[in-house]
Design an enzyme around this catalytic site. Structure first.
Site, short mmCIF file in Angstrom:
data_model
loop_
_atom_site.label_atom_id
_atom_site.label_comp_id
_atom_site.label_asym_id
_atom_site.label_seq_id
_atom_site.Cartn_x
_atom_site.Cartn_y
_atom_site.Cartn_z
N TRP A 1 15.81 52.64 78.62
CA TRP A 1 16.28 53.93 78.11
C TRP A 1 15.54 54.96 78.92
O TRP A 1 14.31 55.02 78.89
CB TRP A 1 15.97 54.07 76.63
CG TRP A 1 16.46 55.36 76.04
CD1 TRP A 1 17.76 55.69 75.75
CD2 TRP A 1 15.69 56.51 75.71
NE1 TRP A 1 17.82 56.96 75.23
CE2 TRP A 1 16.56 57.49 75.21
CE3 TRP A 1 14.33 56.81 75.78
CZ2 TRP A 1 16.14 58.74 74.78
CZ3 TRP A 1 13.90 58.05 75.36
CH2 TRP A 1 14.79 59.01 74.88
N GLU B 1 26.16 62.37 66.98
CA GLU B 1 25.69 61.28 67.84
C GLU B 1 26.77 60.30 68.24
O GLU B 1 26.61 59.59 69.22
CB GLU B 1 24.49 60.55 67.22
CG GLU B 1 24.76 59.74 66.00
CD GLU B 1 23.47 59.02 65.53
OE1 GLU B 1 23.22 59.04 64.33
OE2 GLU B 1 22.74 58.46 66.36
N HIS C 1 22.98 85.13 57.23
CA HIS C 1 21.82 85.59 58.01
C HIS C 1 21.95 85.24 59.48
O HIS C 1 20.95 85.11 60.18
CB HIS C 1 20.54 84.99 57.41
CG HIS C 1 20.33 85.37 55.98
ND1 HIS C 1 20.03 86.65 55.57
CD2 HIS C 1 20.46 84.64 54.84
CE1 HIS C 1 19.93 86.70 54.27
NE2 HIS C 1 20.19 85.49 53.78
N CYS D 1 12.11 50.98 75.83
CA CYS D 1 12.77 49.98 76.66
C CYS D 1 12.45 48.62 76.07
O CYS D 1 11.62 48.49 75.19
CB CYS D 1 12.22 50.06 78.07
SG CYS D 1 12.35 51.69 78.81
N ASN E 1 7.31 49.41 79.45
CA ASN E 1 7.84 50.18 78.32
C ASN E 1 6.77 51.19 77.96
O ASN E 1 5.60 50.84 77.81
CB ASN E 1 8.13 49.26 77.12
CG ASN E 1 8.51 50.07 75.88
OD1 ASN E 1 9.10 51.15 76.01
ND2 ASN E 1 8.15 49.58 74.71
N GLY E 2 7.15 52.47 77.88
CA GLY E 2 6.18 53.51 77.52
C GLY E 2 6.31 54.69 78.45
O GLY E 2 7.28 54.82 79.20
N LYS F 1 18.72 52.49 69.81
CA LYS F 1 18.58 52.22 68.38
C LYS F 1 17.16 52.47 67.91
O LYS F 1 16.94 52.91 66.80
CB LYS F 1 18.98 50.77 68.08
CG LYS F 1 18.92 50.39 66.61
CD LYS F 1 19.87 51.21 65.79
CE LYS F 1 19.79 50.89 64.32
NZ LYS F 1 20.55 51.83 63.47
N LYS G 1 25.34 62.37 62.14
CA LYS G 1 26.30 61.27 62.35
C LYS G 1 27.39 61.70 63.32
O LYS G 1 27.70 61.03 64.28
CB LYS G 1 26.95 60.84 61.01
CG LYS G 1 26.07 60.22 59.97
CD LYS G 1 25.42 58.94 60.41
CE LYS G 1 24.08 59.25 60.99
NZ LYS G 1 23.05 58.29 60.93
N ARG H 1 16.94 48.82 72.07
CA ARG H 1 15.82 49.67 72.52
C ARG H 1 16.22 50.55 73.70
O ARG H 1 15.44 51.36 74.18
CB ARG H 1 14.62 48.80 72.92
CG ARG H 1 14.12 47.89 71.81
CD ARG H 1 13.07 46.92 72.30
NE ARG H 1 11.82 47.57 72.58
CZ ARG H 1 10.85 47.74 71.69
NH1 ARG H 1 11.01 47.30 70.46
NH2 ARG H 1 9.74 48.35 72.01
N GLU I 1 22.22 65.13 57.49
CA GLU I 1 22.45 63.75 57.91
C GLU I 1 23.86 63.58 58.43
O GLU I 1 24.11 62.94 59.47
CB GLU I 1 22.17 62.81 56.74
CG GLU I 1 22.62 61.38 56.91
CD GLU I 1 22.02 60.67 58.12
OE1 GLU I 1 21.06 61.19 58.71
OE2 GLU I 1 22.53 59.60 58.47
C1 AGP Z 1 20.29 57.72 63.26
O1 AGP Z 1 21.69 57.56 63.21
C2 AGP Z 1 19.78 57.82 64.67
N1 AGP Z 1 20.12 56.65 65.41
C3 AGP Z 1 18.32 58.18 64.77
O2 AGP Z 1 18.18 59.50 64.31
C4 AGP Z 1 17.32 57.32 63.96
O3 AGP Z 1 17.49 57.54 62.58
C5 AGP Z 1 15.90 57.74 64.35
O4 AGP Z 1 15.71 57.45 65.73
C6 AGP Z 1 14.80 57.05 63.52
O5 AGP Z 1 14.87 55.68 63.73
P1 AGP Z 1 14.00 54.73 62.73
O6 AGP Z 1 14.56 54.90 61.36
O7 AGP Z 1 14.18 53.35 63.29
O8 AGP Z 1 12.58 55.20 62.80
#
Ligand code: AGP
Length: 613
Positions: A76, A492, A508, A2, A102-103, A608, A489, A29, A485
């Site tokens: 969050w 998400e 498998h 947060c 936050n936490g 983020k 993408k 955040r 990766e």
């Molecule tokens: C990536 O598109 C995601 N938003 C998420 O997996 C991100 O890469 C992950 O939370 C790690 O974040 P960071 O690189 O700031 O540590």
């Protein structure tokens, strides 16, 4: 994770407006809900709202002229759903105090049960409300001793900002294992508290990073700092100049698209000054001791989460293949609770765009307990991860706003290629000239630009395949990690259920999922396993599974004739292919999400920077 923001001292402009601006810069955040509490002669006033900060802003018009001590929060959700009663700030029963947090309070349930047995009534499902009631119960007219009593009962991580109606000039902050800064603006006499520097407005500040279990009582012209035993401390402030480059999308519809298109310049900036093409040398400009580390290292562990973890996977593969050092990538949240086999000859390379990811920072601390050396790769200067590391290098991607990471990923890879080549260079007294790695690196920006020019074709593929509800990504070697990766993408930002497997694994089990409704996206780039992967594609086609194949110029698809295909017509070294394939599939994911009209820059349930574990 947060975002916390607070304001006190000499407040010359609307504290509500300043809190809103601070929260907007902390939305990366988390943005499930937000709220503000202010303290004036009428007592404590609290306004909260679900949704992004702009929803809260719409509810604050009646308070816009207030210039009073305030705390604010963007959430969050960790404990309790995304509903207004769970939004911060939270109050004690009498409404005498408000606090934001936050936490995660790991023993909140036991405390809540105890307080309820003593007759305390709760209004939310959050762990944070427990702190507010604990404050209320333990309050002894002295905020300092009360806070000390409260935090001694809390287990877990917390950054807390609190105001109390009996102390109208005091903003209280305390923290454990969570970032919280105090920023004094000498020119105005205003004092801010915030989760990180991003929340500060343009100007010159004296800042102090609150340390674990410290308590600060912030008043108009006085900041009193104590440790948990109430020993007074002297905060050592450092000057910081904030130059807020406001984040604009420009002509782009979304930050994500803008950041996809910024990748050539981000890669170029990340390379700048870090190699000498004439001397065929990498220049990392790290302390000399890193050369010793590079000479002695017997094992490299890459730590990260999500996209950063994927960058680690690709680099671990390259390091083993090229430098012949044992290397592995670990998901940080797993690593920190395993019994890692590491020692002083282990180099841990921690990767984090934000530099604030709690799992990654926790994993670093675990590695340090085993005396590993730590190099961190991050995109944010002054971030927490840097303070945890022996060495650090910054990607030069520039602020990445979209939750979905793109330019940070390709910049991380670029920098990690440089680190890998540097370690080789130190251990082998120089770089080979065949292949010419530096020439290949220097070509990356232009090669990415070429891929971006084919956006129309990629968008066409997205429109043709947008109705598939299940998508399976497959690849081998570097292409498998790139597929991981790309699968993330798409997942998400489109909210599709996507899966990813090494192509050889299909038979498998995953092959059971294949039918006409499941699209298989095959990344064929890895030349040494091209034929094998084509066989896997034929296994899919034998079960009527439609295929989108991404392939290289030198590869021919006659034997598989996929329904959909995309040619990456660039000559590029095997280990660098992930960058081009990732860019294609970033755009593909973007255009699928565009068709589905999701909130591309702020996908539901995400944030983020995940600063809680
Ligand atoms: C990536 O598109 C995601 N938003 C998420 O997996 C991100 O890469 C992950 O939370 C790690 O974040 P960071 O690189 O700031 O540590």
């Amino acid at each position: 994770m947060c975002g916390i923001f607070g304001i006190c001292g000499t407040i010359s402009k609307s504290s509500v407006n300043q809190c809103i601006e601070g929260l907007k810069k902390l939305e990366y955040r988390g943005y499930d809900s937000s709220g503000i509490a202010l303290l004036d002669e009428g007592g404590i006033q609290v306004v909260r709202s679900t949704g992004k900060v702009e929803a809260l802003e719409k509810k604050l018009n009646h308070l816009k002229d207030k210039k009073t001590i305030s705390i604010a929060h963007t959430r969050w959700a960790t404990h309790g759903g995304v509903v207004e009663i769970n939004a911060h700030p939270h109050l004690d029963e009498e409404g005498s105090l408000a606090l934001v947090h936050n936490g995660i309070i790991e023993n909140f349930y036991e405390i809540k049960e105890r307080l309820q047995s003593e007759g305390v009534r709760f209004s939310s499902q959050t762990d944070t409300e427990v702190i507010a009631h604990l404050f209320g119960k333990l309050y002894t007219n002295d905020l300092l001793t009360t806070t000390s009593s409260v935090i001694q009962q809390l287990e877990g991580a917390f950054a807390i900002a609190c105001i109390h109606k009996n102390h109208p000039d005091t903003l209280l902050v305390t923290t454990r294992d969570k970032p919280l800064i105090i920023a004094v603006e000498p020119q105005s006499g205003q004092i801010l508290v915030a989760s990180d520097l991003n929340a500060l407005y343009e100007g010159e500040f004296e800042i102090f990073y609150l340390q674990d279990n410290q308590i600060a009582l912030i008043e108009q012209n006085k900041i009193r700092l104590f440790n948990k035993d109430l020993i007074p401390l002297n905060p050592n402030f450092e000057p910081v100049k904030i130059e807020n480059t406001p984040h604009f999308k420009g002509e782009f519809a979304h930050f994500m698209l803008k950041e996809i298109y910024e990748q050539p310049s981000a890669i170029r900036r990340t390379l700048e000054g870090r190699y000498d093409i004439e001397l065929n040398r990498i220049l990392l400009n790290l302390p000399k001791s890193f050369d010793e580390v590079s000479k002695k290292v017997q094992k490299v562990i890459f730590l990260g989460c999500g996209t950063s973890y994927h960058a680690g996977c690709i680099t671990a593969h390259f390091l083993e293949e090229f430098v012949k050092i044992e290397a592995q990538a670990e998901i940080a949240s797993e690593f920190r609770y395993s019994e890692p086999l590491i020692n002083p000859d282990t180099l841990v390379i921690a990767i984090s765009q934000s530099g604030e990811t709690a799992d990654t920072i926790g994993a670093i601390r675990e590695a340090k307990n085993h005396r590993a050396k730590i190099l961190s790769i991050t995109n944010v200067a002054n971030s927490s991860i840097i303070r945890e590391s022996d060495y650090y290098l910054l990607t030069q991607a520039g602020p990445e706003i979209s939750v979905c990471s793109t330019k940070a990923f390709t910049s991380q890879l670029t920098l990690l290629y440089l680190v890998t080549l540097y370690i080789y260079q130190i251990r082998n007294q120089g770089l080979s000239s065949h292949p010419n790695w530096l020439k290949a690196l220097r070509m990356l920006p232009a090669q990415v630009e070429s891929v971006l020019q084919k956006k129309g074709e990629i968008q066409g593929l997205a429109k043709k395949t947008v109705n598939f509800e299940k998508v399976l990504f497959i690849g081998r070697q570097y292409m498998y990690y790139t597929a991981l990766e790309s699968s993330l993408k798409l997942k998400e930002i489109s909210y599709l259920f996507t899966l990813c497997y090494p192509a050889g694994e299909l038979k498998h089990g995953p092959l059971a999922l294949i039918d006409e409704k499941t699209l298989t996206i095959a990344l064929l780039g890895h030349q040494p396993t091209f034929a094998k992967t084509c066989s896997n594609i034929q296994e899919v086609q034998a079960r009527k599974g439609p295929v989108l194949a991404l392939y290289n110029k030198s590869q021919h698809l006659e034997q598989i004739q996929p329904e959909y295909s995309f040619l990456i017509d660039q000559e590029i070294l095997e280990p660098f292919k992930p960058i081009l394939y990732a860019v294609v599939l970033q755009l593909y994911a973007y255009y699928i999400a565009l068709e589905k009209e999701t909130d591309i820059d702020y996908p539901k349930n995400l944030a983020k920077s995940v600063t809680v574990e």
